[in-house]
Design a protein around this motif. Structure first.
Motif, PDB file in Angstrom:
ATOM      1  N   ARG A 117       0.755  -1.179  -0.005  1.00 25.29           N
ATOM      2  CA  ARG A 117       0.151  -0.129   0.064  1.00 25.29           C
ATOM      3  C   ARG A 117       0.880   1.370   0.090  1.00 25.29           C
ATOM      4  NH1 ARG A 117      -4.920   0.604   4.377  1.00 25.29           N
ATOM      5  NH2 ARG A 117      -6.294   2.190   3.232  1.00 25.29           N
ATOM      6  N   ALA A 118       1.888   1.304   0.761  1.00 27.06           N
ATOM      7  CA  ALA A 118       2.688   2.310   0.932  1.00 27.06           C
ATOM      8  C   ALA A 118       3.498   2.833  -0.391  1.00 27.06           C
ATOM      9  CB  ALA A 118       4.094   2.227   2.044  1.00 27.06           C
ATOM     10  N   ALA A 119       3.919   1.585  -1.128  1.00 27.93           N
ATOM     11  CA  ALA A 119       4.599   1.716  -2.540  1.00 27.93           C
ATOM     12  C   ALA A 119       3.800   2.413  -3.199  1.00 27.93           C
ATOM     13  CB  ALA A 119       4.933   0.337  -2.986  1.00 27.93           C
ATOM     14  N   LYS A 120       2.372   1.783  -3.351  1.00 31.38           N
ATOM     15  CA  LYS A 120       1.420   2.429  -4.298  1.00 31.38           C
ATOM     16  C   LYS A 120       1.105   3.783  -4.225  1.00 31.38           C
ATOM     17  CE  LYS A 120      -1.564  -1.699  -4.760  1.00 31.38           C
ATOM     18  NZ  LYS A 120      -2.640  -2.216  -4.730  1.00 31.38           N
ATOM     19  N   GLU A 121       1.024   4.270  -2.825  1.00 37.70           N
ATOM     20  CA  GLU A 121       0.905   5.680  -2.465  1.00 37.70           C
ATOM     21  C   GLU A 121       1.924   6.669  -2.819  1.00 37.70           C
ATOM     22  OE1 GLU A 121      -0.066   5.722   1.669  1.00 37.70           O
ATOM     23  OE2 GLU A 121      -2.260   4.946   1.346  1.00 37.70           O
ATOM     24  N   ARG A 122       3.214   5.963  -2.717  1.00 38.12           N
ATOM     25  CA  ARG A 122       4.470   6.653  -3.226  1.00 38.12           C
ATOM     26  C   ARG A 122       4.508   6.927  -4.712  1.00 38.12           C
ATOM     27  NH1 ARG A 122       7.190   3.450   0.330  1.00 38.12           N
ATOM     28  NH2 ARG A 122       7.807   2.101  -0.934  1.00 38.12           N
ATOM     29  N   ARG A 123       4.170   5.886  -5.356  1.00 37.55           N
ATOM     30  CA  ARG A 123       3.910   6.151  -6.721  1.00 37.55           C
ATOM     31  C   ARG A 123       3.181   6.998  -7.254  1.00 37.55           C
ATOM     32  NH1 ARG A 123       0.507   2.970  -8.890  1.00 37.55           N
ATOM     33  NH2 ARG A 123       0.115   3.532 -11.172  1.00 37.55           N
ATOM     34  N   ILE A 124       1.827   7.081  -6.613  1.00 39.93           N
ATOM     35  CA  ILE A 124       0.772   8.136  -6.954  1.00 39.93           C
ATOM     36  C   ILE A 124       1.222   9.481  -6.555  1.00 39.93           C
ATOM     37  CG2 ILE A 124      -1.606   8.940  -6.405  1.00 39.93           C
ATOM     38  CD1 ILE A 124      -1.447   6.331  -8.139  1.00 39.93           C
ATOM     39  N   SER A 125       1.945   9.735  -5.273  1.00 35.90           N
ATOM     40  CA  SER A 125       2.218  11.042  -4.954  1.00 35.90           C
ATOM     41  C   SER A 125       3.410  11.444  -5.813  1.00 35.90           C
ATOM     42  CB  SER A 125       2.739  11.039  -3.391  1.00 35.90           C
ATOM     43  OG  SER A 125       4.234  10.239  -3.431  1.00 35.90           O
ATOM     44  N   ASP A 126       4.184  10.540  -6.381  1.00 38.42           N
ATOM     45  CA  ASP A 126       5.423  11.013  -7.231  1.00 38.42           C
ATOM     46  C   ASP A 126       4.716  11.295  -8.559  1.00 38.42           C
ATOM     47  OD1 ASP A 126       7.315  10.525  -5.560  1.00 38.42           O
ATOM     48  OD2 ASP A 126       7.972   8.465  -6.456  1.00 38.42           O
ATOM     49  N   LYS A 127       3.677  10.785  -9.021  1.00 39.69           N
ATOM     50  CA  LYS A 127       3.240  11.053 -10.332  1.00 39.69           C
ATOM     51  C   LYS A 127       2.344  12.478 -10.270  1.00 39.69           C
ATOM     52  CE  LYS A 127       0.660   7.865 -12.632  1.00 39.69           C
ATOM     53  NZ  LYS A 127       0.582   7.121 -13.573  1.00 39.69           N
ATOM     54  N   LYS A 128       1.842  12.714  -9.189  1.00 38.37           N
ATOM     55  CA  LYS A 128       1.208  14.105  -8.932  1.00 38.37           C
ATOM     56  C   LYS A 128       2.016  15.125  -8.668  1.00 38.37           C
ATOM     57  CE  LYS A 128      -3.065  12.171  -6.705  1.00 38.37           C
ATOM     58  NZ  LYS A 128      -3.892  12.350  -5.381  1.00 38.37           N
ATOM     59  N   ARG A 129       3.223  14.856  -8.065  1.00 45.33           N
ATOM     60  CA  ARG A 129       4.368  15.857  -7.841  1.00 45.33           C
ATOM     61  C   ARG A 129       4.950  16.289  -9.256  1.00 45.33           C
ATOM     62  NH1 ARG A 129       7.976  13.396  -5.011  1.00 45.33           N
ATOM     63  NH2 ARG A 129       6.389  13.231  -3.368  1.00 45.33           N
ATOM     64  N   ARG A 130       5.127  15.190 -10.220  1.00 48.47           N
ATOM     65  CA  ARG A 130       5.543  15.378 -11.501  1.00 48.47           C
ATOM     66  C   ARG A 130       4.463  16.012 -12.273  1.00 48.47           C
ATOM     67  NH1 ARG A 130       9.913  16.213 -14.415  1.00 48.47           N
ATOM     68  NH2 ARG A 130       9.800  15.080 -16.449  1.00 48.47           N
ATOM     69  N   ALA A 131       3.570  15.671 -12.365  1.00 50.78           N
ATOM     70  CA  ALA A 131       2.247  16.680 -13.317  1.00 50.78           C
ATOM     71  C   ALA A 131       2.151  17.894 -12.587  1.00 50.78           C
ATOM     72  CB  ALA A 131       0.945  15.917 -12.887  1.00 50.78           C
ATOM     73  N   GLN A 132       2.334  18.082 -11.242  1.00 56.83           N
ATOM     74  CA  GLN A 132       2.321  19.793 -10.974  1.00 56.83           C
ATOM     75  C   GLN A 132       3.621  20.352 -11.605  1.00 56.83           C
ATOM     76  OE1 GLN A 132       0.304  20.998  -8.750  1.00 56.83           O
ATOM     77  NE2 GLN A 132       1.329  23.189  -8.449  1.00 56.83           N
ATOM     78  N   THR A 133       4.847  19.776 -11.471  1.00 58.52           N
ATOM     79  CA  THR A 133       5.884  20.491 -12.372  1.00 58.52           C
ATOM     80  C   THR A 133       5.477  20.614 -13.666  1.00 58.52           C
ATOM     81  OG1 THR A 133       7.069  19.290 -10.671  1.00 58.52           O
ATOM     82  CG2 THR A 133       8.460  20.029 -12.715  1.00 58.52           C
ATOM     83  N   LYS A 134       4.951  19.885 -14.379  1.00 60.46           N
ATOM     84  CA  LYS A 134       4.838  19.938 -15.729  1.00 60.46           C
ATOM     85  C   LYS A 134       3.663  21.081 -15.941  1.00 60.46           C
ATOM     86  CE  LYS A 134       6.338  15.739 -17.649  1.00 60.46           C
ATOM     87  NZ  LYS A 134       5.985  14.801 -18.632  1.00 60.46           N
ATOM     88  N   ARG A 135       2.741  21.045 -14.951  1.00 65.50           N
ATOM     89  CA  ARG A 135       1.635  22.210 -14.919  1.00 65.50           C
ATOM     90  C   ARG A 135       2.297  23.501 -14.837  1.00 65.50           C
ATOM     91  NH1 ARG A 135      -2.242  19.284 -12.846  1.00 65.50           N
ATOM     92  NH2 ARG A 135      -1.401  19.474 -10.721  1.00 65.50           N
ATOM     93  N   LEU A 136       3.116  23.636 -14.009  1.00 62.33           N
ATOM     94  CA  LEU A 136       3.739  24.881 -13.778  1.00 62.33           C
ATOM     95  C   LEU A 136       4.616  25.522 -14.623  1.00 62.33           C
ATOM     96  CD1 LEU A 136       4.855  24.363  -9.918  1.00 62.33           C
ATOM     97  CD2 LEU A 136       3.125  25.819 -10.854  1.00 62.33           C
ATOM     98  N   ARG A 137       5.445  24.466 -15.398  1.00 61.75           N
ATOM     99  CA  ARG A 137       6.031  24.803 -16.781  1.00 61.75           C
ATOM    100  C   ARG A 137       5.368  25.482 -17.723  1.00 61.75           C
ATOM    101  NH1 ARG A 137       9.692  19.608 -17.013  1.00 61.75           N
ATOM    102  NH2 ARG A 137      10.920  19.931 -15.096  1.00 61.75           N
ATOM    103  N   ARG A 138       4.112  24.923 -18.102  1.00 64.02           N
ATOM    104  CA  ARG A 138       3.028  25.298 -19.157  1.00 64.02           C
ATOM    105  C   ARG A 138       2.699  26.613 -18.841  1.00 64.02           C
ATOM    106  NH1 ARG A 138      -0.137  20.167 -19.017  1.00 64.02           N
ATOM    107  NH2 ARG A 138      -1.513  21.333 -17.785  1.00 64.02           N
ATOM    108  N   GLY A 139       2.537  27.037 -17.433  1.00 66.26           N
ATOM    109  CA  GLY A 139       2.005  28.446 -17.182  1.00 66.26           C
ATOM    110  C   GLY A 139       0.511  28.417 -17.050  1.00 66.26           C
ATOM    111  N   ASP A 140       0.104  27.220 -17.092  1.00 59.26           N
ATOM    112  CA  ASP A 140      -1.553  27.259 -16.759  1.00 59.26           C
ATOM    113  C   ASP A 140      -1.877  27.478 -15.174  1.00 59.26           C
ATOM    114  OD1 ASP A 140      -1.965  26.439 -19.462  1.00 59.26           O
ATOM    115  OD2 ASP A 140      -2.325  24.317 -19.107  1.00 59.26           O
ATOM    116  N   PRO A 141      -3.063  28.295 -15.162  1.00 55.30           N
ATOM    117  CA  PRO A 141      -3.495  28.690 -13.993  1.00 55.30           C
ATOM    118  C   PRO A 141      -3.961  27.604 -13.106  1.00 55.30           C
ATOM    119  CG  PRO A 141      -4.668  29.775 -15.333  1.00 55.30           C
ATOM    120  CD  PRO A 141      -3.637  29.046 -16.335  1.00 55.30           C
ATOM    121  N   ASP A 142      -4.172  26.511 -13.388  1.00 55.08           N
ATOM    122  CA  ASP A 142      -4.866  25.163 -13.114  1.00 55.08           C
ATOM    123  C   ASP A 142      -4.398  25.030 -11.447  1.00 55.08           C
ATOM    124  OD1 ASP A 142      -6.616  25.099 -15.139  1.00 55.08           O
ATOM    125  OD2 ASP A 142      -5.200  23.391 -16.085  1.00 55.08           O
TER     126      ASP A 142
END
Length: 142
Positions: A117-142
């Motif tokens: 369960r912890a490994a799944k949660e780490r994977r999901i949080s890493d994906k969310k962090r990566r998505a956030q980084t990409k979203r910030l690079r685009r300059g979208d206000p989302d």
């Protein structure tokens, strides 16, 4: 161990009578002697017809070496050294390594595992962090 025998494992020894050696001229270094010395070694072993291997090991070796056998015979060559004796030793080492690998017992079957369960949660949080980084690079206000 008698002269000429080849030890594959602690329990498997190939008698000298089952090994066939052929010598020929080797390419490569050697200077003037390269045209006169038969230093290349071809070592052959009849895997399919060997009495040194128990039937179950023989069958396993024939199956695993199927693409290397010609008429049930395994042949290795050695020509990397300038003298015949060193090439004979190299060919024997190569043949015994091939046979050792071929008669080794199969690996135990893999037991499938599931991520914790912890490994799944780490994977999901890493994906969310990566998505956030990409979203910030685009300059979208989302």
């Amino acid at each position: 161990m008698a002269a000429g025998e080849m030890r594959v494992t602690d329990s498997v020894v190939i008698p000298a009578g089952e090994l066939t050696e052929r010598f020929s001229r080797s390419s490569g270094p050697g200077g003037q002697g390269v045209n006169t010395a038969d230093s290349r070694v071809e070592l052959s072993f009849d895997v399919a017809g060997s009495a040194a291997l128990p039937p179950w090991l023989r069958q396993r070796a024939v199956q695993r070496l199927a693409n290397r056998l010609v008429g049930g015979v395994l042949t290795v060559t050695a020509s990397e050294h300038r003298n015949q004796l060193a090439n004979r030793a190299a060919a024997r080492d190569r043949l015994s390594a091939l046979l050792r690998e071929a008669i080794a017992p199969p690996a135990p079957p893999r037991r499938p595992t599931r991520p914790s369960r912890a490994a799944k949660e780490r994977r999901i949080s890493d994906k969310k962090r990566r998505a956030q980084t990409k979203r910030l690079r685009r300059g979208d206000p989302d």
